[in-house]
Design an enzyme around this catalytic site. Structure first.
Site, PDB file in Angstrom:
ATOM      1  CB  SER A 149      -2.399   5.162  -2.548  1.00 15.31           C
ATOM      2  OG  SER A 149      -2.783   4.177  -1.635  1.00 15.31           O
ATOM      3  CG  ASP A 167       2.778   4.712   3.826  1.00 11.74           C
ATOM      4  OD1 ASP A 167       2.078   3.881   4.451  1.00 11.74           O
ATOM      5  OD2 ASP A 167       2.558   5.004   2.634  1.00 11.74           O
ATOM      6  CG  HIS A 176      -0.538   6.429   2.263  1.00 11.78           C
ATOM      7  ND1 HIS A 176       0.305   5.503   1.694  1.00 11.78           N
ATOM      8  CD2 HIS A 176      -1.639   6.447   1.479  1.00 11.78           C
ATOM      9  CE1 HIS A 176      -0.267   4.985   0.625  1.00 11.78           C
ATOM     10  NE2 HIS A 176      -1.442   5.544   0.465  1.00 11.78           N
TER      11      HIS A 176
END
Length: 168
Positions: free
Chosen positions: A24, A110, A142
């Site tokens: 991330s 995602d 994600h």
């Protein structure tokens, strides 16, 4: 500075075999550090990170986050200084300095950080002649949540680190 401190002061850290991994925001950080690490790292792994902030601005399903994080659209000529600095420091603008093997991992479900970010980083590395691998999960977002995908993720992740960091 943290990695330098660890490498120089912790006896179990081998400063000649350091890897850099992140997911991330950490994935974004990996892409940025790939061009700013002064040869500290021997391998990189980025999971679901933003690579090109200009394309990220319009490719996300959560435009609110782009406006909040970047402060303005990249096409506005009168953008704030904060926004200008953000776009000027997008990792894709420094690929010419990449020199280290990189593994890019992404889930195609995602929608906040689309898989095109991973594809872009992978292709940039390959076009520069840098060893790179791309692991795409068509059925993950994600996070990697499915058990079999988790096994593949672990094997690929640790295999990449072993390939570039393990002593022969």
């Amino acid at each position: 500075s943290a990695i330098d401190d660890a490498a120089n002061n912790l006896p179990y850290v081998d400063k000649d075999r350091l890897g850099c991994v992140g997911a991330s925001f950490g994935g974004f950080s990996v892409y940025y550090l790939a061009s700013h690490h002064d040869k500290r790292f021997k391998a990189f792994i980025a999971h679901d990170g933003a690579f090109n902030l200009e394309s990220m601005y319009t490719d996300t399903e959560e435009a609110w986050f782009s406006n909040w994080e970047y402060d303005d659209a990249y096409w506005n000529k009168d953008m704030t200084d904060r926004a200008r600095r953000t776009y000027e420091n997008s990792p894709h603008k420094f690929v010419d300095k990449w020199d280290t093997p990189i593994l890019c991992i992404h889930g195609e479900m995602d929608y906040r950080i689309n898989a095109n970010q991973g594809f872009g980083a992978f292709n940039a590395a390959r076009l520069r002649g840098i060893p790179a691998e791309l692991l795409i999960f068509p059925d993950e977002n994600h996070w990697v949540l499915k058990p079999q995908n988790g096994v593949l993720w672990q094997r690929t992740f640790f295999g990449w680190l072993d390939k570039w960091l393990k002593k022969n």
